[in-house]
Design an enzyme around this catalytic site. Structure first.
Site, PDB file in Angstrom:
ATOM      1  N   LYS A 268       0.874  -1.183   0.000  1.00  0.00           N
ATOM      2  CA  LYS A 268       0.000   0.000   0.000  1.00  0.00           C
ATOM      3  C   LYS A 268       0.901   1.220   0.000  1.00  0.00           C
ATOM      4  CE  LYS A 268      -2.478   1.550   3.682  1.00  0.00           C
ATOM      5  NZ  LYS A 268      -3.631   1.708   4.596  1.00  0.00           N
TER       6      LYS A 268
ATOM      7  N   MET B  12      -6.651   1.426  18.915  1.00  0.00           N
ATOM      8  CA  MET B  12      -6.475   1.461  17.463  1.00  0.00           C
ATOM      9  C   MET B  12      -5.863   2.763  16.949  1.00  0.00           C
ATOM     10  SD  MET B  12      -7.674  -1.520  17.015  1.00  0.00           S
ATOM     11  CE  MET B  12      -7.495  -1.594  15.249  1.00  0.00           C
TER      12      MET B  12
ATOM     13  N   LYS C 125       2.556   8.914  19.504  1.00  0.00           N
ATOM     14  CA  LYS C 125       1.118   8.894  19.801  1.00  0.00           C
ATOM     15  C   LYS C 125       0.863   7.995  21.021  1.00  0.00           C
ATOM     16  CE  LYS C 125      -0.963   9.653  15.249  1.00  0.00           C
ATOM     17  NZ  LYS C 125      -1.759   8.991  14.208  1.00  0.00           N
TER      18      LYS C 125
HETATM   19  P1  NAD Z   1      -9.805  12.186  12.569  1.00  0.00           P
HETATM   20  O1  NAD Z   1      -8.882  13.308  12.282  1.00  0.00           O
HETATM   21  O2  NAD Z   1     -11.040  12.038  11.757  1.00  0.00           O
HETATM   22  O3  NAD Z   1     -10.260  12.246  14.134  1.00  0.00           O
HETATM   23  C1  NAD Z   1      -9.279  12.443  15.129  1.00  0.00           C
HETATM   24  C2  NAD Z   1      -9.760  11.954  16.477  1.00  0.00           C
HETATM   25  O4  NAD Z   1      -8.721  12.168  17.434  1.00  0.00           O
HETATM   26  C3  NAD Z   1     -10.966  12.707  17.019  1.00  0.00           C
HETATM   27  O5  NAD Z   1     -11.616  11.858  17.938  1.00  0.00           O
HETATM   28  C4  NAD Z   1     -10.313  13.898  17.739  1.00  0.00           C
HETATM   29  O6  NAD Z   1     -11.141  14.437  18.735  1.00  0.00           O
HETATM   30  C5  NAD Z   1      -9.092  13.226  18.338  1.00  0.00           C
HETATM   31  N1  NAD Z   1      -7.931  14.108  18.467  1.00  0.00           N
HETATM   32  C6  NAD Z   1      -7.395  14.911  17.522  1.00  0.00           C
HETATM   33  N2  NAD Z   1      -6.299  15.526  18.011  1.00  0.00           N
HETATM   34  C7  NAD Z   1      -6.149  15.098  19.280  1.00  0.00           C
HETATM   35  C8  NAD Z   1      -5.204  15.374  20.308  1.00  0.00           C
HETATM   36  N3  NAD Z   1      -4.181  16.194  20.113  1.00  0.00           N
HETATM   37  N4  NAD Z   1      -5.347  14.742  21.495  1.00  0.00           N
HETATM   38  C9  NAD Z   1      -6.366  13.871  21.688  1.00  0.00           C
HETATM   39  N5  NAD Z   1      -7.280  13.567  20.755  1.00  0.00           N
HETATM   40  C10 NAD Z   1      -7.180  14.180  19.570  1.00  0.00           C
HETATM   41  O7  NAD Z   1      -8.913  10.868  12.527  1.00  0.00           O
HETATM   42  P2  NAD Z   1      -9.335   9.367  12.183  1.00  0.00           P
HETATM   43  O8  NAD Z   1      -9.237   9.163  10.715  1.00  0.00           O
HETATM   44  O9  NAD Z   1     -10.603   9.016  12.888  1.00  0.00           O
HETATM   45  O10 NAD Z   1      -8.103   8.559  12.831  1.00  0.00           O
HETATM   46  C11 NAD Z   1      -7.954   8.474  14.224  1.00  0.00           C
HETATM   47  C12 NAD Z   1      -6.625   7.848  14.542  1.00  0.00           C
HETATM   48  O11 NAD Z   1      -6.575   6.506  14.051  1.00  0.00           O
HETATM   49  C13 NAD Z   1      -5.426   8.560  13.906  1.00  0.00           C
HETATM   50  O12 NAD Z   1      -4.406   8.651  14.880  1.00  0.00           O
HETATM   51  C14 NAD Z   1      -5.007   7.632  12.773  1.00  0.00           C
HETATM   52  O13 NAD Z   1      -3.643   7.761  12.445  1.00  0.00           O
HETATM   53  C15 NAD Z   1      -5.329   6.294  13.411  1.00  0.00           C
HETATM   54  N6  NAD Z   1      -5.475   5.182  12.465  1.00  0.00           N
HETATM   55  C16 NAD Z   1      -4.963   3.979  12.837  1.00  0.00           C
HETATM   56  C17 NAD Z   1      -5.066   2.880  11.997  1.00  0.00           C
HETATM   57  C18 NAD Z   1      -4.530   1.545  12.415  1.00  0.00           C
HETATM   58  O14 NAD Z   1      -4.436   0.620  11.596  1.00  0.00           O
HETATM   59  N7  NAD Z   1      -4.208   1.355  13.662  1.00  0.00           N
HETATM   60  C19 NAD Z   1      -5.710   3.025  10.756  1.00  0.00           C
HETATM   61  C20 NAD Z   1      -6.268   4.254  10.418  1.00  0.00           C
HETATM   62  C21 NAD Z   1      -6.146   5.329  11.287  1.00  0.00           C
END
Ligand code: NAD
Length: 320
Positions: free
Chosen positions: A67, A219, A226
């Site tokens: 990817k 997740m 982070k």
């Molecule tokens: P998004 O930008 O749509 O939402 C962000 C979320 O994090 C919201 O709930 C927001 O309130 C919160 N947030 C933002 N900044 C913050 C901070 N400084 N402190 C605390 N909370 C904060 O993002 P998303 O697309 O929903 O993704 C959320 C997370 O999941 C991201 O960190 C992304 O990288 C991660 N992610 C992980 C995987 C995986 O395979 N593990 C896959 C996709 C996304």
């Protein structure tokens, strides 16, 4: 090669197909039949973008590929979402490219499938209350998969930015479940399964919040720095992940590991539970699945969607 455009994915990929593909590839990883290649992730010095590759080879499903994509924080002005990715599959017998597949929706579906698979194997008996931490783009996919594959009667949720909580309320309503916004002590005390999916860099859920038998799917943490969970909570729980090396370096367990509260040997690949080599929850009160996101998950769902697209006549064939 086959091309499956991003716009076709929603009509093709089912949560069941994503769940089955992710469960199968975690099992293949545990049997030593599939491996992830080292991740490349670089700031390119243009448009503030982070770009990289996640790839691997699953010899059991004969899936080879990568990817490519990343995070472009200013995409709003182009009318695009910030996470952009495409999956490329290759014929493992010849090296010829076999498919290009839009990866944006697939990423959300495979991430939600991973936490649902973790709940299947690790949730406490009779789990009825789902606790959501996070209300961003991914949270709705997470809730939908948890409810589809679990037996939840209600959803409670908390988000660092309360204005975003409407996404959780709307998603629960779509699923026909009652939703209540709560504080973290209540969430930790009442939820049987907790999904955390935020971009936090500080612990949100503390050890003292979590009461009684609980499974946590952590997740959100997929990068160095982070953090969503208190390392003391990690230290008292039984620990699982998609891939141990990733969890202790870029996943949620990086912090407890750096503080020497846990060692790599304390973390079990979920695939070991799936293939019956590890008992899973056993007598543990708290289990945590650290979903860091591995390339093989992307390849597994992309492979599944190419097959569905071919069956339904929705894949476009091009010569390259
Ligand atoms: P998004 O930008 O749509 O939402 C962000 C979320 O994090 C919201 O709930 C927001 O309130 C919160 N947030 C933002 N900044 C913050 C901070 N400084 N402190 C605390 N909370 C904060 O993002 P998303 O697309 O929903 O993704 C959320 C997370 O999941 C991201 O960190 C992304 O990288 C991660 N992610 C992980 C995987 C995986 O395979 N593990 C896959 C996709 C996304």
């Amino acid at each position: 090669m086959w091309v499956v455009p991003e716009s076709a994915i929603a009509g093709l990929m089912t949560p069941e197909a994503a769940f089955d593909a992710v469960e199968a590839v975690f099992a293949a990883m545990a049997r030593g039949e599939a491996r992830n290649f080292p991740v490349v992730r670089e700031a390119i010095g243009h448009a503030d973008a982070l770009y990289g590759f996640k790839g691997g080879f699953d010899a059991s499903g004969l899936t080879l590929g990568l990817k490519a994509g990343g995070y472009w924080p200013n995409n709003g002005k182009h009318g695009l979402i910030n996470h952009q990715s495409t999956v490329f599959l290759f014929d493992p017998d010849t090296g010829r490219v076999s498919a290009a597949v839009g990866g944006n929706l697939l990423t959300a579906l495979r991430t939600a499938a991973a936490s649902a698979v973790s709940s299947k194997y690790l949730a406490p008996e009779g789990a009825r209350v789902l606790g959501m931490i996070g209300a961003g783009h991914q949270s709705a996919f997470q809730m939908r998969a948890a409810v589809r594959f679990g037996d939840f009667e209600r959803v409670i949720g908390w988000n660092p930015h309360p204005a975003m909580l409407s996404r959780l309320a709307d998603t629960a309503a779509e699923l026909g479940l009652p939703f209540e916004a709560v504080d973290l002590p209540r969430l930790g005390a009442e939820a049987d399964v907790i999904i955390s999916i935020t971009s936090a860099f500080e612990p949100l859920l503390m050890d003292g919040h979590v009461q009684g038998p609980t499974h946590i799917a952590a997740m959100g943490t997929d990068t160095k720095g982070k953090q969503e969970l208190d390392p003391a909570l990690v230290a008292r729980a039984r620990l699982f992940t998609d891939e141990v090396a990733q969890s202790v370096s870029i996943g949620e367990f990086q912090h407890a590991s750096a503080q020497k509260l846990i060692s790599d040997a304390d973390v079990t690949a979920l695939g070991q539970v799936i293939i019956g080599r590890h008992e899973g929850r056993g007598d543990a009160e708290v289990t945590i699945f650290d979903g860091t996101g591995v390339g093989l998950q992307d390849l597994a769902v992309a492979n599944a969607v190419v097959e569905l697209a071919k069956q339904q006549g929705k894949a476009v064939q091009v010569d390259i």
